[in-house]
Scaffold this active site. Structure first.
Site, PDB file in Angstrom:
ATOM      1  N   ARG A  16       0.816  -1.219   0.000  1.00 27.22           N
ATOM      2  CA  ARG A  16       0.000   0.000   0.000  1.00 27.22           C
ATOM      3  C   ARG A  16       0.850   1.270   0.000  1.00 27.22           C
ATOM      4  O   ARG A  16       0.528   2.262   0.633  1.00 27.22           O
ATOM      5  CB  ARG A  16      -0.970   0.006   1.184  1.00 27.22           C
ATOM      6  CG  ARG A  16      -1.991  -1.100   1.164  1.00 27.22           C
ATOM      7  CD  ARG A  16      -2.903  -1.030   2.372  1.00 27.22           C
ATOM      8  NE  ARG A  16      -2.161  -1.317   3.611  1.00 27.22           N
ATOM      9  CZ  ARG A  16      -2.623  -1.112   4.830  1.00 27.22           C
ATOM     10  NH1 ARG A  16      -3.829  -0.609   5.000  1.00 27.22           N
ATOM     11  NH2 ARG A  16      -1.897  -1.403   5.894  1.00 27.22           N
ATOM     12  N   GLU A  17       1.938   1.230  -0.757  1.00 28.24           N
ATOM     13  CA  GLU A  17       2.817   2.387  -0.799  1.00 28.24           C
ATOM     14  C   GLU A  17       2.106   3.645  -1.290  1.00 28.24           C
ATOM     15  O   GLU A  17       2.360   4.752  -0.806  1.00 28.24           O
ATOM     16  CB  GLU A  17       4.031   2.092  -1.701  1.00 28.24           C
ATOM     17  CG  GLU A  17       4.992   1.058  -1.151  1.00 28.24           C
ATOM     18  CD  GLU A  17       4.615  -0.380  -1.473  1.00 28.24           C
ATOM     19  OE1 GLU A  17       5.452  -1.268  -1.251  1.00 28.24           O
ATOM     20  OE2 GLU A  17       3.484  -0.612  -1.952  1.00 28.24           O
ATOM     21  N   LYS A 116     -20.781   2.474  -6.348  1.00 32.03           N
ATOM     22  CA  LYS A 116     -20.117   1.207  -6.642  1.00 32.03           C
ATOM     23  C   LYS A 116     -19.910   1.013  -8.152  1.00 32.03           C
ATOM     24  O   LYS A 116     -20.772   1.332  -8.962  1.00 32.03           O
ATOM     25  CB  LYS A 116     -20.953   0.041  -6.090  1.00 32.03           C
ATOM     26  CG  LYS A 116     -21.111   0.016  -4.584  1.00 32.03           C
ATOM     27  CD  LYS A 116     -19.839  -0.342  -3.865  1.00 32.03           C
ATOM     28  CE  LYS A 116     -20.016  -0.382  -2.366  1.00 32.03           C
ATOM     29  NZ  LYS A 116     -20.773  -1.545  -1.897  1.00 32.03           N
ATOM     30  N   GLY A 437     -21.430   3.328  13.608  1.00 31.50           N
ATOM     31  CA  GLY A 437     -20.758   2.272  14.362  1.00 31.50           C
ATOM     32  C   GLY A 437     -19.333   2.566  14.751  1.00 31.50           C
ATOM     33  O   GLY A 437     -18.991   2.550  15.924  1.00 31.50           O
ATOM     34  N   HIS A 646     -27.624  -1.029   7.801  1.00 27.60           N
ATOM     35  CA  HIS A 646     -27.016   0.145   7.168  1.00 27.60           C
ATOM     36  C   HIS A 646     -26.593  -0.204   5.750  1.00 27.60           C
ATOM     37  O   HIS A 646     -26.041  -1.269   5.494  1.00 27.60           O
ATOM     38  CB  HIS A 646     -25.788   0.596   7.977  1.00 27.60           C
ATOM     39  CG  HIS A 646     -24.955   1.617   7.250  1.00 27.60           C
ATOM     40  ND1 HIS A 646     -25.439   2.875   6.951  1.00 27.60           N
ATOM     41  CD2 HIS A 646     -23.699   1.559   6.744  1.00 27.60           C
ATOM     42  CE1 HIS A 646     -24.497   3.548   6.302  1.00 27.60           C
ATOM     43  NE2 HIS A 646     -23.452   2.768   6.154  1.00 27.60           N
ATOM     44  N   HIS A 699     -16.769  10.568   3.953  1.00 27.40           N
ATOM     45  CA  HIS A 699     -15.660  10.326   3.036  1.00 27.40           C
ATOM     46  C   HIS A 699     -14.987  11.634   2.617  1.00 27.40           C
ATOM     47  O   HIS A 699     -14.057  11.623   1.828  1.00 27.40           O
ATOM     48  CB  HIS A 699     -16.145   9.566   1.807  1.00 27.40           C
ATOM     49  CG  HIS A 699     -16.646   8.194   2.136  1.00 27.40           C
ATOM     50  ND1 HIS A 699     -17.954   7.956   2.494  1.00 27.40           N
ATOM     51  CD2 HIS A 699     -16.011   6.993   2.200  1.00 27.40           C
ATOM     52  CE1 HIS A 699     -18.098   6.653   2.748  1.00 27.40           C
ATOM     53  NE2 HIS A 699     -16.946   6.061   2.575  1.00 27.40           N
ATOM     54  N   CYS A 731     -22.023   6.888   7.020  1.00 30.82           N
ATOM     55  CA  CYS A 731     -21.176   5.695   7.107  1.00 30.82           C
ATOM     56  C   CYS A 731     -20.385   5.770   8.408  1.00 30.82           C
ATOM     57  O   CYS A 731     -20.526   6.730   9.173  1.00 30.82           O
ATOM     58  CB  CYS A 731     -20.236   5.616   5.889  1.00 30.82           C
ATOM     59  SG  CYS A 731     -19.679   3.934   5.516  1.00 30.82           S
TER      60      CYS A 731
END
Length: 757
Positions: A16-17, A116, A437, A646, A699, A731
């Site tokens: 994950r650089e 999505k 959550g 959710h 986000h 979210c």
């Protein structure tokens, strides 16, 4: 000539650089030059890796700083007016403001909507079209990547999203108009892109048109004929790429378009090959996606070689071999996984290994099976090992599944009666406030988790750290004035992985990361066997949180469909069977939470729509078993226990009846980034239960105002009676910082108080 090629490669790096570089850049801790250097190094590494695997053509343009659909918006100059773009080249700050609402420089603005990518867990940035939309080449990123690849002697195949799919995936904004009407203005700019690529010495270009596996209106089908008649004049050879499903009634259309090649997905739709071969013109190359780009199981080389040999008999050298789709949806390299046991690891292949499988199949076709005999033997041995292994089946699980009946799907009473019991038991105010959550996963939480994994601290010390974080979350929520609290999920690494670690039938990787959106990555568990819950998974943590407050604390669970969708799922039995096993395990946890005194339980299903087949003719079968699995997971409690679910970034307007059939007492959804568009689902459908429209876009680092929240909630009250509305973010908050969380949630509580008066 038979070729081996790839449609796309993972972007984030083995470890994950790119994620760390992006996030440090956004924090101002990395310069733009340093960020670009990280990206260039990753691109070079990925190109070289595919070249070493033996691929004849390698994708260029699949690397992205955030999202490939956003890249097309920027390339074509589709910049919403609120970002104040003056025209000309789009800089990186404007790019990131479109994605996140904020960048290192520049004023804040509402981020573009995110949703999505077909039926995957990848999220793309939705293009926004105005009725007066103009298009022009506004970025040189693609062309610069071609130059960089050519300098490294990479066999270049640029990849771009096609004009029809780009329009389809976008949204008309402002005045009401048909976005399809923009095609005539869009096509000349696509032509200019192809002309520039040709001037760079490019021979083949891959144009992705994944919407060809969808149900398309007739005018869009005609649009394909018009578009590719124009683009055929570019002088480039076009490989039209489709994936994620069968062409179906679009087969003749796709085959007859004036392109030099067509790519089809044979892993998701193997039966389509006969019809495609019958329709394919005699001049056209067929690229066969025979290595699964979306799952991690090793390819059965012998079986697939038989399929390819049959196709070769029909096509001769007009056959190309490829993965089914971009390998964006696979982890980068299995070679990094030193903790997986040898048997299980022998069953798997990640992106790097999949490119080698593609090249191996091509060599077998062109040079003979004897040249790859060792690879074929290893593949066959892995298939036999998996089929014969005893670790994939549990008799008790199979017996329990066989005993499932309709009674397990039904709550004791209807929602109307349950609502009365819950109102009396919970005693909540109008417009009750809650969160979804999770709370921020801080550096201290991650440090404690890593130290526990490395045996630096004991389990007791780790538990103490987590309880301190849970206590902080409860104290903060009480300070904000929230009505229903959560424990914050400090102890959870991921909403799926956490549960998989405590269930039989799951395995886990160290570096099996897959991009979800932007810099956000997930590490899907591997479901290799039958699923059962040996012990309670969340009860002790939720009981502890509830002991700290007189307010209600929600039990937080991930639903069966989402655990299924966000895992790499076994392919030796129907997905519905695996989902039912998960549903029974979650049901056991729900019942134990209720026994522990937890009266509000949330079973998250953000992936519910994601699992929906792309063709409407196939919807009912999926919806039947998906709804049934959720019902089974939730229906074991008393009327007075309130079940929440959710769903975020899942446009479910067209399946709202199935959402209602899930019969959750409360559903929380995303409405902030899309400006309440999802509420339209409730305009024409009398949704019977309670709804929490997400009023805070988690986000984006931007904090909403009280006025914005009140306005959105009043809009929601047009469709859902106010006595059935909740106020919540869209979210979980794990990716945000405490400072912005406090500001946003205090504002949210303030807005709820305004609504109550």
């Amino acid at each position: 000539m038979i070729l081996a090629h790839n449609l796309g490669f993972p972007r984030m790096g083995d470890k994950r650089e790119l994620k760390w570089a992006l996030e440090n850049y956004w924090k101002g801790q990395l310069s733009q030059e340093e960020l670009i250097k990280v990206g260039q190094d990753l691109q070079n590494l990925h190109w070289q890796r595919q070249k070493n695997a033996g691929l004849d053509l390698i994708p260029v343009g699949d690397f992205s700083w955030y999202d490939h659909v956003l890249d097309m918006s920027v390339l074509l100059g589709v910049i919403p007016p609120r970002f104040g773009h003056p025209g000309g080249g789009v800089d990186l700050d404007t790019y990131f403001r479109m994605a996140r609402g904020r960048s290192v420089h520049g004023t804040e603005a509402a981020a573009c909507e995110m949703t999505k990518w077909f039926n995957t867990n990848y999220h793309y940035i939705v293009p926004e079209f105005q009725d007066h939309q103009d298009f022009s080449i506004s970025s040189n990123m693609l062309f610069e990547k071609v130059v960089a690849a050519q300098k490294l002697d990479v066999p270049v195949k640029p990849v771009i999203l096609g004009p029809l799919s780009f329009l389809w995936l976008g949204k008309a904004k402002g005045e009401d108009f048909d976005k399809f009407s923009l095609l005539d203005k869009l096509l000349p700019v696509y032509g200019q892109v192809l002309e520039r690529l040709k001037s760079q010495g490019v021979e083949w270009v891959q144009i992705d048109e994944p919407i060809l596996v969808l149900d398309l209106p007739n005018d869009w089908k005609t649009g394909f004929e018009k578009a590719y008649a124009q683009l055929a004049n570019s002088g480039l050879k076009i490989l039209l790429a489709t994936y994620f499903g069968a062409l179906g009634d679009n087969t003749q259309l796709a085959c007859r378009l004036p392109t030099e090649g067509l790519h089809i997905d044979l892993t998701s739709a193997p039966a389509q090959i006969t019809k495609v071969l019958d329709e394919l013109p005699a001049y056209k190359v067929l690229s066969v996606g025979i290595v699964d780009g979306r799952n991690i199981w090793r390819n059965d080389l012998e079986a697939n070689l038989k399929t390819l040999e049959y196709i070769k008999e029909r096509l001769g050298d007009r056959l190309w071999v490829a993965p089914s789709c971009s390998l964006l949806h696979s982890p980068a390299d299995l070679g990094l996984e030193f903790k997986l046991d040898g048997e299980l690891k022998s069953w798997l292949a990640f992106a790097t290994q999949k490119t080698k499988e593609v090249a191996t199949l091509k060599r077998a076709l062109t040079e003979g099976k004897q040249t790859v005999a060792h690879d074929l033997q290893a593949s066959t041995a892995a298939q036999q090992s998996r089929r014969q292994s005893t670790r994939t089946h549990q008799a008790k699980v199979r017996e329990r599944v066989a005993g499932v009946n309709d009674k397990l799907t039904q709550r004791q009473s209807s929602y109307a009666d349950r609502a009365k019991a819950q109102k009396e038991a919970l005693n909540l105010p109008p417009y009750p406030t809650t969160t979804i959550g999770s709370f921020p996963q801080t550096a201290n939480i991650r440090k404690a988790r890593q130290e526990f994994k490395k045996n630096i601290i004991s389990e007791a010390e780790y538990d103490m750290h987590m309880k301190e974080e849970i206590k902080k979350a409860i104290v903060e929520q009480e300070k904000y004035g929230l009505d229903v609290l959560v424990h914050g999920e400090a102890e959870r690494n991921d909403m799926v992985e956490y549960f998989g670690e405590q269930l039989d039938g799951f395995a886990f990787t160290q570096y099996g990361w897959v991009q979800s959106y932007g810099s956000r990555c997930v590490k899907p568990p591997i479901i290799y066997g039958d699923i059962a819950r040996p012990n309670p998974m969340t009860v002790d943590w939720i009981k502890y949180a509830q002991s700290l407050t007189s307010k209600w604390v929600k039990g937080m669970l991930t639903g069966p469909v989402t655990i299924l969708q966000w895992s790499f799922v076994r392919d030796d039995q129907p997905r519905a069977d695996t989902c039912l096993q998960i549903a029974l395990a979650i049901r056991d946890e729900v019942v134990d939470l209720e026994k522990a005194g937890i009266k509000v339980i949330q079973i998250d299903e953000p992936a519910f729509r994601e699992g929906l087949p792309l063709r409407k003719a196939d919807w009912n079968e999926y919806l039947d078993w998906a709804v049934r699995c959720f019902q089974i997971s939730a229906a074991g409690v008393e009327d007075s226990t309130q079940i929440h679910t959710h769903m975020c970034y899942s446009e479910f307007n067209d399946i709202i009846a199935s959402i209602a059939a899930m019969d959750a007492d409360v559903i929380t959804i995303e409405t902030s980034r899309s400006d309440g568009e999802l509420l339209q689902a409730f305009a024409t459908f009398n949704y019977p239960n309670e709804v929490g429209p997400g009023v805070y876009d988690i986000h984006s680092p931007n904090v909403p105002t009280s006025e914005q929240i009140v306005s959105l909630m009043r809009k929601a009250a047009r469709y859902v009676p106010s006595e059935r509305l909740w106020v919540n973010p869209d979210c979980g908050l794990k990716t945000r910082g405490w400072e912005e969380v406090e500001a946003a949630l205090c504002t949210m509580v303030e807005a709820a108080k305004t609504l109550r008066t």
